[in-house]
Scaffold this active site. Structure first.
Site, PDB file in Angstrom:
ATOM      1  CG  ASP A  46      -0.132  -3.492   8.051  1.00  0.00           C
ATOM      2  OD1 ASP A  46      -0.708  -3.013   8.975  1.00  0.00           O
ATOM      3  OD2 ASP A  46       0.198  -3.242   6.867  1.00  0.00           O
ATOM      4  CG  HIS A 190       4.800  -6.192   8.826  1.00  0.00           C
ATOM      5  ND1 HIS A 190       5.613  -5.346   8.361  1.00  0.00           N
ATOM      6  CD2 HIS A 190       3.698  -6.163   7.675  1.00  0.00           C
ATOM      7  CE1 HIS A 190       5.247  -4.537   7.214  1.00  0.00           C
ATOM      8  NE2 HIS A 190       4.136  -5.257   6.867  1.00  0.00           N
TER       9      HIS A 190
END
Length: 240
Positions: A46, A190
């Site tokens: 993300d 991430h």
């Protein structure tokens, strides 16, 4: 055949032979993995592309692993070369809004604008449009679902997270990822966490050693028959 025509044909043949190869060729597509027959898992990243995305892409390429990147439009705009490379190397690109607001606290017009600007940015950078939406913070409600339906996109959450944003520790990220790994899993990570990039070679090797095929989200969810506006995995208490 006249001498003039023969000469023209010869010149044309030489020109074709000497034509340069494309400077940026796409990675050849392999036969798709059947996740109903083998163990599949989808690593998802993300908030990128971050400044570390190149290192992550190098690692994925080295181990022949595919991933899904849920991108923020603001970073797509500032780092388009990474987005182009992601698509060229067979990774999946998803929409994670433009600036990461909480959609459940936003007006409908803002939500539409956040999604549309990111769609446009990804299309400009990589020539493809995301087919999947991951709402910021994994938060959605019926209004968000309706707007996702307008864009023809199901919403994708995760079955487990690496908690990399919290630990910022290589060993902790590896340990947590392996704990939540499961067949058909969708793992939240991430690419802005540098320790995630540092942990990736060991994580990929460990998963592959356990028999996992690292594939895109679309390959993992192929059998779910998700429709635009659907959310998967379904959160507790969710009703559409």
């Amino acid at each position: 055949m006249s001498r003039q025509i023969s000469s023209l044909l010869a010149i044309a043949a030489v020109c074709v032979t000497l034509a340069p190869a494309p400077a940026f060729a796409q990675t050849p597509k392999k036969a798709p993995v059947d996740c109903e027959q083998v163990k599949c898992i989808a690593l998802t990243f993300d908030d990128g592309p971050s400044k570390y995305a190149g290192t992550l892409l190098d690692t994925l390429k080295k181990y022949d692993a595919k991933a899904t990147f849920f991108l923020e439009g603001q970073y797509v705009k500032s780092r388009p070369a990474f987005v182009k490379r992601m698509a060229a190397e067979g990774h999946e690109l998803g929409n994670h809004s433009y600036s990461h607001p909480d959609f459940t606290k936003a007006e409908a017009g803002e939500i539409r604008n956040e999604i549309k600007k990111t769609q446009d940015a990804v299309k400009k950078a990589a020539g493809v449009e995301p087919k999947l939406l991951r709402p910021p913070y994994g938060l959605a409600d019926l209004q968000v679902s309706d707007i996702a339906t307008e864009f023809g996109m199901p919403m994708i959450l995760w079955t487990g997270g690496s908690e990399d944003w919290k630990s910022r520790n290589v060993e902790a990220i590896k340990k947590k990822t392996m704990e939540v790994a499961q067949p058909g899993g969708i793992i939240l990570m991430h690419d802005w966490v540098k320790q995630t990039e540092d942990a990736m070679p060991a994580i990929i090797k460990s998963l592959q050693k356990k028999g996992y095929h690292l594939v895109t989200v679309s390959e993992v969810i192929k059998g779910q028959n998700l429709q635009p506006g659907d959310i998967f995995p379904v959160p507790a208490g969710w009703q559409k």
